[in-house]
Write a protein that holds these residues in place. Structure first.
Motif, PDB file in Angstrom:
ATOM      1  N   LEU A  12       1.443   7.697  -7.856  1.00 54.09           N
ATOM      2  CA  LEU A  12       0.555   6.608  -7.432  1.00 54.09           C
ATOM      3  C   LEU A  12      -0.748   6.576  -8.219  1.00 54.09           C
ATOM      4  O   LEU A  12      -1.374   5.513  -8.328  1.00 54.09           O
ATOM      5  N   PHE A  13      -1.167   7.707  -8.772  1.00 55.79           N
ATOM      6  CA  PHE A  13      -2.422   7.731  -9.525  1.00 55.79           C
ATOM      7  C   PHE A  13      -2.406   6.755 -10.702  1.00 55.79           C
ATOM      8  O   PHE A  13      -3.455   6.260 -11.117  1.00 55.79           O
ATOM      9  N   THR A  14      -1.221   6.485 -11.254  1.00 61.06           N
ATOM     10  CA  THR A  14      -1.124   5.592 -12.415  1.00 61.06           C
ATOM     11  C   THR A  14      -0.356   4.303 -12.105  1.00 61.06           C
ATOM     12  O   THR A  14      -0.004   3.557 -13.010  1.00 61.06           O
ATOM     13  N   ASP A  15      -0.111   4.053 -10.838  1.00 62.15           N
ATOM     14  CA  ASP A  15       0.610   2.849 -10.408  1.00 62.15           C
ATOM     15  C   ASP A  15      -0.392   1.729 -10.129  1.00 62.15           C
ATOM     16  O   ASP A  15      -1.192   1.812  -9.190  1.00 62.15           O
ATOM     17  N   LEU A  16      -0.371   0.674 -10.949  1.00 59.05           N
ATOM     18  CA  LEU A  16      -1.348  -0.409 -10.800  1.00 59.05           C
ATOM     19  C   LEU A  16      -1.174  -1.193  -9.512  1.00 59.05           C
ATOM     20  O   LEU A  16      -2.082  -1.915  -9.091  1.00 59.05           O
ATOM     21  N   SER A  17      -0.008  -1.069  -8.869  1.00 66.02           N
ATOM     22  CA  SER A  17       0.203  -1.786  -7.604  1.00 66.02           C
ATOM     23  C   SER A  17      -0.335  -1.010  -6.406  1.00 66.02           C
ATOM     24  O   SER A  17      -0.340  -1.518  -5.281  1.00 66.02           O
ATOM     25  N   CYS A  18      -0.775   0.217  -6.636  1.00 60.39           N
ATOM     26  CA  CYS A  18      -1.276   1.053  -5.540  1.00 60.39           C
ATOM     27  C   CYS A  18      -2.601   0.517  -5.014  1.00 60.39           C
ATOM     28  O   CYS A  18      -3.496   0.167  -5.779  1.00 60.39           O
ATOM     29  N   ASN A  19      -2.730   0.455  -3.696  1.00 61.17           N
ATOM     30  CA  ASN A  19      -3.985   0.037  -3.059  1.00 61.17           C
ATOM     31  C   ASN A  19      -4.512   1.178  -2.193  1.00 61.17           C
ATOM     32  O   ASN A  19      -3.823   2.196  -2.010  1.00 61.17           O
ATOM     33  N   PRO A  20      -5.719   1.053  -1.645  1.00 62.19           N
ATOM     34  CA  PRO A  20      -6.289   2.162  -0.870  1.00 62.19           C
ATOM     35  C   PRO A  20      -5.436   2.613   0.307  1.00 62.19           C
ATOM     36  O   PRO A  20      -5.386   3.816   0.616  1.00 62.19           O
ATOM     37  N   GLU A  21      -4.752   1.692   0.968  1.00 59.69           N
ATOM     38  CA  GLU A  21      -3.900   2.083   2.098  1.00 59.69           C
ATOM     39  C   GLU A  21      -2.744   2.961   1.627  1.00 59.69           C
ATOM     40  O   GLU A  21      -2.434   3.991   2.244  1.00 59.69           O
ATOM     41  N   MET A  22      -2.106   2.559   0.524  1.00 59.58           N
ATOM     42  CA  MET A  22      -1.012   3.356  -0.032  1.00 59.58           C
ATOM     43  C   MET A  22      -1.507   4.727  -0.472  1.00 59.58           C
ATOM     44  O   MET A  22      -0.843   5.750  -0.234  1.00 59.58           O
ATOM     45  N   MET A  23      -2.669   4.760  -1.119  1.00 58.03           N
ATOM     46  CA  MET A  23      -3.221   6.026  -1.583  1.00 58.03           C
ATOM     47  C   MET A  23      -3.550   6.938  -0.405  1.00 58.03           C
ATOM     48  O   MET A  23      -3.233   8.143  -0.423  1.00 58.03           O
ATOM     49  N   LYS A  24      -4.154   6.390   0.640  1.00 58.15           N
ATOM     50  CA  LYS A  24      -4.520   7.211   1.799  1.00 58.15           C
ATOM     51  C   LYS A  24      -3.277   7.787   2.475  1.00 58.15           C
ATOM     52  O   LYS A  24      -3.235   8.967   2.829  1.00 58.15           O
ATOM     53  N   ASN A  25      -2.247   6.956   2.635  1.00 60.40           N
ATOM     54  CA  ASN A  25      -1.018   7.432   3.284  1.00 60.40           C
ATOM     55  C   ASN A  25      -0.362   8.542   2.484  1.00 60.40           C
ATOM     56  O   ASN A  25       0.077   9.558   3.049  1.00 60.40           O
ATOM     57  N   ALA A  26      -0.286   8.371   1.170  1.00 63.50           N
ATOM     58  CA  ALA A  26       0.353   9.386   0.321  1.00 63.50           C
ATOM     59  C   ALA A  26      -0.467  10.674   0.285  1.00 63.50           C
ATOM     60  O   ALA A  26       0.086  11.776   0.339  1.00 63.50           O
ATOM     61  N   ALA A  27      -1.788  10.530   0.194  1.00 61.62           N
ATOM     62  CA  ALA A  27      -2.659  11.711   0.168  1.00 61.62           C
ATOM     63  C   ALA A  27      -2.602  12.451   1.500  1.00 61.62           C
ATOM     64  O   ALA A  27      -2.503  13.685   1.534  1.00 61.62           O
ATOM     65  N   ASP A  28      -2.644  11.708   2.597  1.00 62.97           N
ATOM     66  CA  ASP A  28      -2.581  12.341   3.921  1.00 62.97           C
ATOM     67  C   ASP A  28      -1.271  13.091   4.105  1.00 62.97           C
ATOM     68  O   ASP A  28      -1.231  14.183   4.687  1.00 62.97           O
ATOM     69  N   SER A  29      -0.180  12.504   3.610  1.00 59.20           N
ATOM     70  CA  SER A  29       1.133  13.137   3.743  1.00 59.20           C
ATOM     71  C   SER A  29       1.151  14.504   3.056  1.00 59.20           C
ATOM     72  O   SER A  29       1.614  15.503   3.631  1.00 59.20           O
ATOM     73  N   TYR A  30       0.616  14.556   1.835  1.00 63.95           N
ATOM     74  CA  TYR A  30       0.626  15.821   1.100  1.00 63.95           C
ATOM     75  C   TYR A  30      -0.373  16.822   1.676  1.00 63.95           C
ATOM     76  O   TYR A  30      -0.044  17.989   1.900  1.00 63.95           O
ATOM     77  N   PHE A  31      -1.581  16.361   1.925  1.00 59.48           N
ATOM     78  CA  PHE A  31      -2.620  17.275   2.400  1.00 59.48           C
ATOM     79  C   PHE A  31      -2.298  17.856   3.779  1.00 59.48           C
ATOM     80  O   PHE A  31      -2.646  19.004   4.074  1.00 59.48           O
ATOM     81  N   SER A  32      -1.658  17.068   4.636  1.00 58.63           N
ATOM     82  CA  SER A  32      -1.321  17.574   5.968  1.00 58.63           C
ATOM     83  C   SER A  32      -0.291  18.694   5.878  1.00 58.63           C
ATOM     84  O   SER A  32      -0.295  19.621   6.689  1.00 58.63           O
ATOM     85  N   LEU A  33       0.580  18.608   4.879  1.00 61.49           N
ATOM     86  CA  LEU A  33       1.573  19.671   4.673  1.00 61.49           C
ATOM     87  C   LEU A  33       0.956  20.895   4.005  1.00 61.49           C
ATOM     88  O   LEU A  33       1.260  22.033   4.353  1.00 61.49           O
ATOM     89  N   LEU A  34       0.075  20.656   3.044  1.00 58.57           N
ATOM     90  CA  LEU A  34      -0.507  21.759   2.278  1.00 58.57           C
ATOM     91  C   LEU A  34      -1.492  22.559   3.105  1.00 58.57           C
ATOM     92  O   LEU A  34      -1.490  23.794   3.097  1.00 58.57           O
ATOM     93  N   GLN A  35      -2.346  21.853   3.821  1.00 55.02           N
ATOM     94  CA  GLN A  35      -3.456  22.527   4.484  1.00 55.02           C
ATOM     95  C   GLN A  35      -3.088  23.098   5.841  1.00 55.02           C
ATOM     96  O   GLN A  35      -3.603  24.129   6.252  1.00 55.02           O
ATOM     97  N   GLY A  36      -2.198  22.445   6.573  1.00 57.50           N
ATOM     98  CA  GLY A  36      -2.002  22.841   7.961  1.00 57.50           C
ATOM     99  C   GLY A  36      -3.216  22.432   8.755  1.00 57.50           C
ATOM    100  O   GLY A  36      -3.961  21.546   8.362  1.00 57.50           O
TER     101      GLY A  36
END
Length: 422
Positions: free
Chosen positions: A46-70
């Protein structure tokens, strides 16, 4: 605002498989590793996807960070994750040091830093998320005929980026076992410069809005002065870094400082004229003329300076050129008025700008990492058995592993209509 914002490159990273053969002893742990692998890959895409918007970025980031951080502290207990643990006596998870992570830096080319620490991964990926918000704001601001809602999104994206940088600096970077090396992204001076630049650029949106709506010259002058000070602080934060990789960025910060100082003196001159202080107004406009000429010269120097990031062209933007005309016309008006009405002496010293904006100042949007994934439970953590790690651990650093640079999309500037962000 095409050609207006300087952007450093995204950080690049080595692939991470999250395959822990022997260590993973149950389906729950296997599911966590699979989800980590896929959510990390999705976020990087998503970092290089021109169609990505803030909602998409937040959802993807939250998904990864919630798994990584606990999850963090809850009463006196800590829930599981790669960073936080169930242990009541410490916040550190047994999994924190299981994986080696490699990341490049925005200024240091493709020579990566590597740490076997999940906190390093959390910070580095969070840093890239903040960079994405700045690049998204820049792309959106470069659209032809930007709408009011889009301008608000530019403003908010820059404040979100500042909030992420600030949160990393204050809450997570101090937890690193290995401190950042000089000139690396996670060093205090660099991340502070990023925070301040985001605030300054968000205030540029405020200034453009104030000009468009014809707010009082005193307010515009004060906002411009505060913005110039922000750019000066950001430049100062980088002053002790090696010019080889910081010179281009510093030229940008310096030219923006001169540009908004010129704005401040120009609108301060209008305020002085309205108060029948025509001689002082002329001197203020002369100072605006001087700083505008400095900004023009710095635009040329910036374009000739080698360094990270694509070269923008602020002097080619109508917003830049309009200030030159405004300074020239306002100065000529003041000189005419002084010759016909006021007959006041023009001071030799420029007026001191002691302006304080009571409205429109930008503060970072507070940021927190997301709540934990429901997949992290005491049983899941127990399914990771570190005593079964192979002696020849594949998670150890591999010096020969190459980190491929991020191929960022080439954004062609749209037609410059000269419209303000409003």
């Amino acid at each position: 605002m095409t050609h207006w914002f300087h952007r450093n490159p995204l950080k690049a990273t080595a692939p991470v498989s999250f395959n822990y053969y022997g260590v993973v002893t149950g389906p729950a742990a296997s599911k966590i590793c699979s989800d980590l692998r896929s959510s990390r890959a999705r976020l990087l895409e998503l970092f290089t996807d021109l169609s990505c918007n803030p909602e998409m970025m937040k959802n993807a980031a939250d998904s990864y960070f919630s798994l990584l951080q606990g999850e963090g502290e809850c009463g006196w207990r800590f829930h599981s994750g790669f960073i936080n643990s169930l242990d009541e006596s410490t916040q550190e998870s047994k999994l924190r040091y299981i994986q080696n992570f490699k990341w490049t830096d925005t200024l240091q080319g493709q020579v990566p830093s590597a740490q076997q620490d999940a906190v390093f991964e959390l910070i580095s990926m969070g840093f890239n998320v903040a960079l994405w918000y700045t690049k998204y704001a820049s792309r959106l601001a470069g659209k032809e005929n930007i709408t009011e809602d889009e301008a608000k999104e530019v403003h908010r994206s820059l404040k979100i980026a500042a909030g992420i940088f600030k949160h990393l600096k204050e809450s997570h970077i101090p937890k690193l076992i290995t401190p950042a090396e000089k000139g690396r992204d996670l060093e205090a001076r660099l991340i502070e410069a990023y925070i301040i630049q985001c605030q300054a650029e968000a205030q540029e949106v405020t200034i453009a809005r104030a000009i468009e709506l014809k707010h009082a010259p005193g307010l515009i002058a004060a906002l411009a002065y505060e913005t110039a000070n922000f750019y000066q602080k950001a430049d100062h934060a980088l002053s002790s870094l090696e010019p080889a990789y910081s010179a281009k960025w510093r030229k940008y910060l310096h030219l923006k400082m001169c540009f908004y100082t010129a704005y401040a003196y120009c609108y301060h001159g209008q305020t002085l004229l309205a108060s029948d202080k025509c001689g002082e107004a002329i001197r203020s406009l002369q100072e605006a003329e001087k700083f505008y000429a400095k900004a023009e010269a710095l635009c040329k120097e910036y374009g000739e300076t080698k360094g990270p990031g694509p070269t923008v062209k602020p002097s080619g933007h109508l917003f830049f050129r309009k200030l030159g005309n405004l300074v020239k016309n306002t100065l000529e008006k003041c000189q005419r008025e002084n010759g016909f009405i006021y007959f006041q002496k023009v001071p030799t010293e420029a007026p001191q700008l002691e302006l304080k904006a009571n409205y429109g100042l930008v503060e970072p949007v507070p940021f927190e990492f997301p709540p934990p994934s429901a997949h992290w439970t005491p049983e899941t953590l127990a399914a990771f058995d570190l005593t079964k790690r192979p002696k020849d651990d594949s998670a150890k650093p591999k010096p020969e592993e190459v980190v491929k640079p991020v191929k960022e999309p080439d954004i062609k500037p749209q037609k410059d209509t000269g419209c303000y962000i409003s």
